[in-house]
Design a protein around this motif. Structure first.
Motif, PDB file in Angstrom:
ATOM      1  N   THR A   7       0.837  -1.192   0.000  1.00 51.91           N
ATOM      2  CA  THR A   7       0.000   0.000   0.000  1.00 51.91           C
ATOM      3  C   THR A   7       0.875   1.247   0.000  1.00 51.91           C
ATOM      4  O   THR A   7       2.028   1.187   0.433  1.00 51.91           O
ATOM      5  CB  THR A   7      -0.877   0.019   1.278  1.00 51.91           C
ATOM      6  OG1 THR A   7      -1.465   1.307   1.458  1.00 51.91           O
ATOM      7  CG2 THR A   7      -0.050  -0.291   2.530  1.00 51.91           C
ATOM      8  N   PHE A   9      -0.176   3.700   1.740  1.00 56.34           N
ATOM      9  CA  PHE A   9      -0.535   4.238   3.063  1.00 56.34           C
ATOM     10  C   PHE A   9      -0.446   3.130   4.117  1.00 56.34           C
ATOM     11  O   PHE A   9      -1.479   2.692   4.660  1.00 56.34           O
ATOM     12  CB  PHE A   9      -1.950   4.827   3.030  1.00 56.34           C
ATOM     13  CG  PHE A   9      -2.094   6.029   2.144  1.00 56.34           C
ATOM     14  CD1 PHE A   9      -2.978   6.021   1.078  1.00 56.34           C
ATOM     15  CD2 PHE A   9      -1.322   7.170   2.356  1.00 56.34           C
ATOM     16  CE1 PHE A   9      -3.105   7.129   0.245  1.00 56.34           C
ATOM     17  CE2 PHE A   9      -1.445   8.286   1.528  1.00 56.34           C
ATOM     18  CZ  PHE A   9      -2.339   8.258   0.467  1.00 56.34           C
ATOM     19  N   GLU A  11       0.245   3.103   7.143  1.00 60.36           N
ATOM     20  CA  GLU A  11      -0.275   3.453   8.466  1.00 60.36           C
ATOM     21  C   GLU A  11      -1.744   3.077   8.620  1.00 60.36           C
ATOM     22  O   GLU A  11      -2.248   2.935   9.731  1.00 60.36           O
ATOM     23  CB  GLU A  11      -0.053   4.930   8.780  1.00 60.36           C
ATOM     24  CG  GLU A  11      -0.645   5.913   7.781  1.00 60.36           C
ATOM     25  CD  GLU A  11       0.287   6.202   6.590  1.00 60.36           C
ATOM     26  OE1 GLU A  11       1.146   5.353   6.259  1.00 60.36           O
ATOM     27  OE2 GLU A  11       0.116   7.280   5.969  1.00 60.36           O
ATOM     28  N   ASP A  36       5.213  -0.155   2.600  1.00 57.15           N
ATOM     29  CA  ASP A  36       5.015   1.015   1.746  1.00 57.15           C
ATOM     30  C   ASP A  36       5.504   0.671   0.344  1.00 57.15           C
ATOM     31  O   ASP A  36       6.702   0.401   0.151  1.00 57.15           O
ATOM     32  CB  ASP A  36       5.800   2.214   2.316  1.00 57.15           C
ATOM     33  CG  ASP A  36       5.512   3.487   1.539  1.00 57.15           C
ATOM     34  OD1 ASP A  36       5.820   4.574   2.058  1.00 57.15           O
ATOM     35  OD2 ASP A  36       4.972   3.381   0.408  1.00 57.15           O
ATOM     36  N   GLU A 146      -7.324  -0.024   0.757  1.00 58.09           N
ATOM     37  CA  GLU A 146      -6.932  -0.220   2.164  1.00 58.09           C
ATOM     38  C   GLU A 146      -8.128  -0.520   3.069  1.00 58.09           C
ATOM     39  O   GLU A 146      -8.106  -1.473   3.860  1.00 58.09           O
ATOM     40  CB  GLU A 146      -6.192   1.018   2.676  1.00 58.09           C
ATOM     41  CG  GLU A 146      -4.786   1.202   2.099  1.00 58.09           C
ATOM     42  CD  GLU A 146      -4.771   1.819   0.711  1.00 58.09           C
ATOM     43  OE1 GLU A 146      -5.839   2.222   0.204  1.00 58.09           O
ATOM     44  OE2 GLU A 146      -3.670   1.855   0.114  1.00 58.09           O
TER      45      GLU A 146
END
Ligand SMILES: COC(=O)COc1cccc(COC(=O)c2cn[nH]c2)c1
Length: 234
Positions: A7, A9, A11, A36, A146
Motif C-alpha cells: 500500500t 498508506f 499506516e 510502503d 486499504e
C-alpha cells in the motif's frame, strides 16, 4: 497465518494492532506486515503512478514497484498456497464463504490499489505465480483498497481458530451455515423494559423450544423483507 499489505498508506494497518486482532497478533496466531509500496521505487519523487495508455482521466499504478515488491516478499517461485487478494470495484463479490476459505490460508498478501487501478500486467504476472483473488467489498467505489482490505481481514481472521474467545458465537451469525444462510434474528439483553419497550415475552419464558422457533421465524421474516435474494426455497 501471515498477512502482508502492499500500500502507499501503510499506516492504515496500524489499527490491526488493536482489540481482537491485536490479541491474535500477540499470541502469535497471526503475523501482520504492512509495506510502503514506495519502498520499491527508485526515482527522486518515489513515483508509483503514470498516465493511462490509450488516454482517459486519472492515473494508473505502474507495474515495476509491484513486481519488485513481489520479488522481495514472495520470490519468483510459483506457490499456489500463497493467496494474493486485490480489493477492486470490478472484483467478484466478497462473501462469508470467501472469508471461510481464506481463513485456512497460511499466507495472504493484500494489494491495495489506488487511482484508476493497477497496471493489469501485475495481476497477470501474479496469477502465474500465486492464487489471485480480485474481490469486491460492495457496489461502490473507494479511493483505495486499504479500507476494503481491513474489512476483509477482520472477516477472515475472526474465523481462525483461537482468535475469537467464544467460537460458539460464530455459528449463530448472519450468513453462517447454522443460520441456514438467513439474517440473524433481533437480540435483546437486560433490562426487561427500557423506555417503554419490552423484551419479547417468549425470550423471558425459559421455554427453549419456543425461543428457537421464534428466532427462526424472526430470521425468515427479516430475510424475506431485507434480503429476498438469500431465500432459496421461494
Ligand atoms: C485490479 O484491481 C485494481 O486495479 C484495484 O484498483 C483500485 C482502484 C481504486 C479503488 C480501489 C479500491 O477498491 C474499491 O474501491 C472497492 C473494493 N470493493 N468495492 C469497492 C482499487
Amino acid at each position: 497465518m501471515r498477512l502482508d499489505y502492499l500500500t502507499i498508506f501503510p499506516e492504515f494497518f496500524d489499527v490491526l494492532g488493536i482489540s481482537l486482532l491485536g490479541k491474535a497478533v500477540d499470541n502469535g496466531i497471526v503475523d501482520i506486515h504492512a509495506h510502503d509500496l514506495r519502498t520499491w521505487t527508485h526515482d527522486r519523487h518515489r513515483t508509483v503512478d503514470d498516465t493511462p495508455c490509450g488516454g482517459g482521466a486519472g492515473m494508473v499504478m505502474k507495474p515495476d514497484p509491484w513486481g519488485e515488491a513481489f520479488d522481495d516478499l514472495l520470490g519468483a517461485d510459483p506457490d499456489p498456497s500463497v493467496h494474493v487478494v486485490i480489493p477492486t470495484p470490478s472484483g467478484t463479490p466478497f462473501r462469508q464463504d470467501d472469508a471461510a476459505q481464506l481463513s485456512h490460508a497460511d499466507r495472504i498478501v493484500f494489494c491495495c490499489g489506488r487511482y484508476e487501478g493497477i497496471d493489469h500486467r501485475v495481476i497477470d504476472y501474479a496469477s502465474e505465480h500465486w492464487s489471485v483473488h480480485e474481490l469486491s467489498l460492495g457496489d461502490y467505489v473507494l479511493n483505495g483498497g486499504e479500507v476494503a482490505a481491513l474489512a476483509m481481514t477482520e472477516a477472515i481472521v475472526r474465523l481462525v481458530p483461537g482468535v475469537l474467545g467464544n467460537p460458539e458465537s460464530l455459528s449463530e451469525e448472519s450468513y453462517s451455515q447454522d443460520q441456514e444462510g438467513l439474517l440473524e434474528y433481533p437480540v435483546y439483553t437486560r433490562p426487561a423494559s427500557w423506555r417503554g419497550w419490552d423484551v419479547p415475552e417468549v425470550l423471558m419464558s425459559g421455554h427453549h423450544g419456543h425461543i428457537a422457533q421464534w428466532r427462526r421465524e424472526q430470521s425468515r421474516e427479516l430475510t424475506r423483507r431485507r434480503r429476498p435474494d438469500l431465500l432459496t426455497d421461494e
